[in-house]
Design a protein around this motif. Structure first.
Motif, PDB file in Angstrom:
ATOM      1  N   UNK A  81       1.356  -0.751  -0.425  1.00 25.07           N
ATOM      2  CA  UNK A  81       0.068   0.153   0.349  1.00 25.07           C
ATOM      3  C   UNK A  81       1.004   1.608   0.386  1.00 25.07           C
ATOM      4  N   UNK A  82       0.410   2.067  -0.612  1.00 23.22           N
ATOM      5  CA  UNK A  82       0.816   3.910  -0.502  1.00 23.22           C
ATOM      6  C   UNK A  82       0.076   4.682   0.199  1.00 23.22           C
ATOM      7  N   UNK A  83       0.897   4.850   1.559  1.00 22.51           N
ATOM      8  CA  UNK A  83       0.376   5.401   2.431  1.00 22.51           C
ATOM      9  C   UNK A  83       0.581   6.709   2.986  1.00 22.51           C
ATOM     10  N   UNK A 115      -5.844  13.678  -5.049  1.00 24.51           N
ATOM     11  CA  UNK A 115      -5.012  13.377  -6.676  1.00 24.51           C
ATOM     12  C   UNK A 115      -3.668  13.863  -5.760  1.00 24.51           C
ATOM     13  N   UNK A 116      -3.468  13.744  -4.342  1.00 25.09           N
ATOM     14  CA  UNK A 116      -1.981  13.488  -4.016  1.00 25.09           C
ATOM     15  C   UNK A 116      -0.679  12.264  -4.247  1.00 25.09           C
ATOM     16  N   UNK A 117      -0.792  12.264  -4.960  1.00 28.25           N
ATOM     17  CA  UNK A 117       0.927  10.868  -5.307  1.00 28.25           C
ATOM     18  C   UNK A 117       1.867  10.949  -4.601  1.00 28.25           C
ATOM     19  N   UNK A 118       2.281   9.530  -4.019  1.00 33.81           N
ATOM     20  CA  UNK A 118       3.125   8.966  -3.066  1.00 33.81           C
ATOM     21  C   UNK A 118       3.952   8.052  -3.473  1.00 33.81           C
ATOM     22  N   UNK A 119       5.003   8.308  -3.991  1.00 34.23           N
ATOM     23  CA  UNK A 119       6.056   6.884  -3.729  1.00 34.23           C
ATOM     24  C   UNK A 119       6.767   5.993  -3.273  1.00 34.23           C
ATOM     25  N   UNK A 171      -3.094   4.021  -1.131  1.00 37.25           N
ATOM     26  CA  UNK A 171      -4.007   3.756  -0.616  1.00 37.25           C
ATOM     27  C   UNK A 171      -4.944   3.727   0.688  1.00 37.25           C
ATOM     28  N   UNK A 172      -3.953   4.696   0.958  1.00 35.90           N
ATOM     29  CA  UNK A 172      -4.101   4.844   2.488  1.00 35.90           C
ATOM     30  C   UNK A 172      -3.944   6.434   2.851  1.00 35.90           C
ATOM     31  N   UNK A 173      -4.407   7.230   3.995  1.00 31.57           N
ATOM     32  CA  UNK A 173      -4.709   8.302   4.579  1.00 31.57           C
ATOM     33  C   UNK A 173      -4.500   8.511   5.845  1.00 31.57           C
ATOM     34  N   UNK A 174      -3.060   8.267   6.948  1.00 28.91           N
ATOM     35  CA  UNK A 174      -3.209   8.441   8.074  1.00 28.91           C
ATOM     36  C   UNK A 174      -3.105  10.101   8.671  1.00 28.91           C
ATOM     37  N   UNK A 175      -3.837  10.213   9.409  1.00 25.62           N
ATOM     38  CA  UNK A 175      -3.905  11.971   9.813  1.00 25.62           C
ATOM     39  C   UNK A 175      -3.760  11.435  11.262  1.00 25.62           C
ATOM     40  N   UNK A 192      -8.014  12.108  20.058  1.00 22.54           N
ATOM     41  CA  UNK A 192      -6.519  13.487  19.944  1.00 22.54           C
ATOM     42  C   UNK A 192      -5.815  12.689  19.528  1.00 22.54           C
ATOM     43  N   UNK A 193      -5.534  11.548  18.334  1.00 24.10           N
ATOM     44  CA  UNK A 193      -4.393  10.476  18.413  1.00 24.10           C
ATOM     45  C   UNK A 193      -4.651  10.461  16.067  1.00 24.10           C
ATOM     46  N   UNK A 194      -5.396   9.922  15.736  1.00 28.26           N
ATOM     47  CA  UNK A 194      -5.475  10.064  14.581  1.00 28.26           C
ATOM     48  C   UNK A 194      -6.821   9.171  14.257  1.00 28.26           C
ATOM     49  N   UNK A 195      -6.118   9.248  13.021  1.00 31.59           N
ATOM     50  CA  UNK A 195      -7.991   9.109  11.986  1.00 31.59           C
ATOM     51  C   UNK A 195      -7.513   8.919  10.587  1.00 31.59           C
ATOM     52  N   UNK A 196      -7.134   6.725  10.248  1.00 28.90           N
ATOM     53  CA  UNK A 196      -6.750   6.598   9.695  1.00 28.90           C
ATOM     54  C   UNK A 196      -7.706   5.402   8.441  1.00 28.90           C
ATOM     55  N   UNK A 197      -7.935   6.010   6.729  1.00 27.31           N
ATOM     56  CA  UNK A 197      -8.831   6.198   6.133  1.00 27.31           C
ATOM     57  C   UNK A 197      -8.126   5.762   4.721  1.00 27.31           C
ATOM     58  N   UNK A 198      -8.782   4.713   4.404  1.00 22.69           N
ATOM     59  CA  UNK A 198      -8.834   3.778   3.174  1.00 22.69           C
ATOM     60  C   UNK A 198      -9.823   3.981   2.034  1.00 22.69           C
ATOM     61  N   UNK A 199      -9.083   3.733   0.843  1.00 24.05           N
ATOM     62  CA  UNK A 199      -9.561   3.518  -0.409  1.00 24.05           C
ATOM     63  C   UNK A 199     -11.506   2.643   0.321  1.00 24.05           C
TER      64      UNK A 199
END
Length: 532
Positions: A36-38, A528-532, A226-230, A207-214
């Motif tokens: 996964x691209x995170x 739209x953001x890409x991650x290598x 594939x995933x964003x961790x805030x 108060x720590x994190x939120x993880x979103x996936x497709x």
């Protein structure tokens, strides 16, 4: 008595603090990739319960990332179909027929239909007074399902910004049926954040994190990662350090970092940086209820603050000085107002007229034996407002005003604003696609604090009526004339003190690309953001 808008929101924090509606079943998320691209993004505050129909404690930019509107606001103010494929407005401007996009599903696999739209409208209209800052909400007369993919909205009378307001983030975005509580009232809570959007919640730690996936059911173009961790990192310098040491990939938004630090990062060249076009106006609201009811004192403030230097010092020239409440490139806002020049002598003459006199041996002017104290309220998470407040404090001291700084969290700030219990308060206009119509609508509405702060503004009743009437003005020429009168009067009465035009900024690592700033102030670029 009506419940006040912001006090209700604050009360909800206690109700929601122990509630976690984010437990999505595994089949709601697309987690098929082993490589996964995170993307990891720092945010200053907890994202909240992701309730599309609620304000604080929900984080606006996370709501915009997660939920979708009927209509998108794009470059140059153009409107484009989103969940609505198209729409038709009647000749009298009172009826809007939406054709909904087919084959759209929520993140639980259920279909998005006109019944879904109605269910959300029902929940929103149950709290019409709370949402009345959106003029469209008050303008709606009736709405109904025509068939599975056609929905009709009838207005009481033609409301010129109607289509633009269908693009806003809250409350006009859509929750799936299984996300609703049994009574259908979403304002206090939702059962689960079920969305039509590109992401779905995988994990949430308050108060720590939120993880979103497709979202595997997403109807549109899939995100590039594939995933964003805030990650919640309240302190600005800690966010920078986390980016520098590779703990996070990106920071994005307004006021997220001291601009001196931003310049250092940009000049060092180890991280990438981008700056958006101006998105809104940073301003002070000047409360006329107490000592500032004297217009001479308000005019003294206008001339005493060296905005040119303050904006350069605090933003390194990234933001530009603002001389009017809404930038002239916004609709109906190019009204050629004469700026208040920085002039200490003029400022002091207005203080003399207001009866605030210099006293030998005293730093601050006095009247009836009391020193001239003005309190400035700003959000503790807003790095730029804090720096500007300190600079303003220095300027006002030069003419004998003790500018006391009050740093607050958003709930306290909102309560102060609602009750108009402040002297001057750092605020911002709404920006695109809201201004100027949502701005004047909010000013004229009771319960938001701005109208209450204008209690001693000259000719206030006529002006507030004009603000309501202009939203229903069909004649384009008369609408422009009315806006000119509104902005001229607010300027002349010195009830706002515009400071600068706000920008979004992005700071990100070398392996991140594809940053796109939206024309919509509150939309985010993460899809739209890409991650290598």
């Amino acid at each position: 008595m009506k419940k006040s808008f912001i006090s209700i929101l604050i009360g909800l924090i206690l109700v929601l603090s122990g509630c976690n509606p984010f437990n999505n079943s595994k089949n709601e998320a697309d987690k098929s990739s082993n490589n996964q691209k995170v993307l990891t993004v720092a945010i200053p505050t907890d994202p909240g319960p992701l309730n599309p129909h609620q304000y604080a404690p929900n984080e606006l930019t996370i709501q915009s990332t997660y939920y979708e509107p009927l209509i998108d606001y794009t470059e140059d103010g153009k409107l484009k179909g989103k969940l609505a494929e198209s729409w038709k407005v009647s000749k009298d401007g009172k009826t809007i027929d939406f054709t909904l996009r087919k084959n759209v599903k929520f993140s639980d696999g259920s279909a998005f239909t006109a019944d879904s739209v109605k269910m959300n409208f029902d929940a929103i209209m149950k709290h019409k007074d709370i949402h009345s800052w959106v003029g469209l909400i008050d303008a709606i007369d009736t709405y109904k399902v025509l068939d599975d993919h056609h929905f009709q909205v009838k207005l009481k009378k033609a409301y010129y910004p109607a289509l633009q307001e269908f693009t806003i983030v809250r409350p006009l975005r859509f929750l799936g049926e299984k996300g609703f509580p049994k009574d259908g009232d979403t304002f206090e809570k939702i059962e689960k954040p079920i969305t039509t959007g590109p992401w779905v919640v995988e994990d949430y730690k308050k108060d720590s994190s939120l993880t979103l996936v497709q979202n595997k059911y997403y109807w549109g173009e899939k995100p590039k990662v594939d995933k964003i961790i805030f990650k919640v990192i309240p302190d600005a310098e800690s966010r920078v350090l986390a980016l520098e040491n590779g703990e996070i990939d990106m920071m994005y938004g307004e006021n997220i970092i001291n601009m001196d630090r931003f310049k250092q990062i940009k000049d060092a060249g180890k991280l990438k940086t981008d700056i958006s076009n101006p998105v809104a106006t940073r301003t002070l609201i000047v409360n006329t209820k107490d000592k500032l009811k004297d217009k001479n004192l308000r005019l003294a403030l206008q001339h005493a603050i060296n905005k040119e230097d303050i904006v350069k010092q605090t933003t390194n020239g990234i933001e530009k000085k603002a001389d009017q409440l809404v930038a002239p490139n916004f609709p109906y806002s190019d009204v050629k107002l004469k700026p208040y020049d920085y002039d200490v002598t003029t400022a002091e003459s207005y203080l003399d007229k207001a009866g605030w006199k210099k006293v030998e041996g005293k730093t601050y002017r006095q009247k009836n034996g009391k020193p001239l104290i003005i309190e400035g309220t700003y959000l503790k998470t807003n790095e730029i407002d804090k720096q500007m407040a300190l600079a303003i404090q220095s300027d006002l001291k030069k003419i004998g005003i003790d500018f006391k700084l009050k740093e607050t969290d958003i709930e306290v700030r909102n309560k102060n604003m609602e009750d108009a219990t402040f002297d001057v308060l750092f605020w911002s206009t709404y920006g695109a696609p809201y201004d100027p119509h949502s701005l004047v609508s909010t000013i004229a509405q009771e319960g938001f604090g701005i109208k209450e702060s204008e209690v001693n503004m000259a000719d206030k009743d006529r002006l507030h009526k004009e603000m309501k009437d202009v939203l229903y003005q069909i004649d384009e020429r008369k609408r422009q004339e009315t806006y000119k009168d509104i902005f001229t009067h607010l300027h002349d009465e010195a009830v706002f003190l515009p400071l600068s035009y706000i920008t979004n900024i992005a700071i990100y690592s070398d392996d991140v690309s594809g940053i796109q700033f939206s024309a919509h102030r509150d939309e985010t670029p993460y899809r739209f953001v890409e991650k290598k």
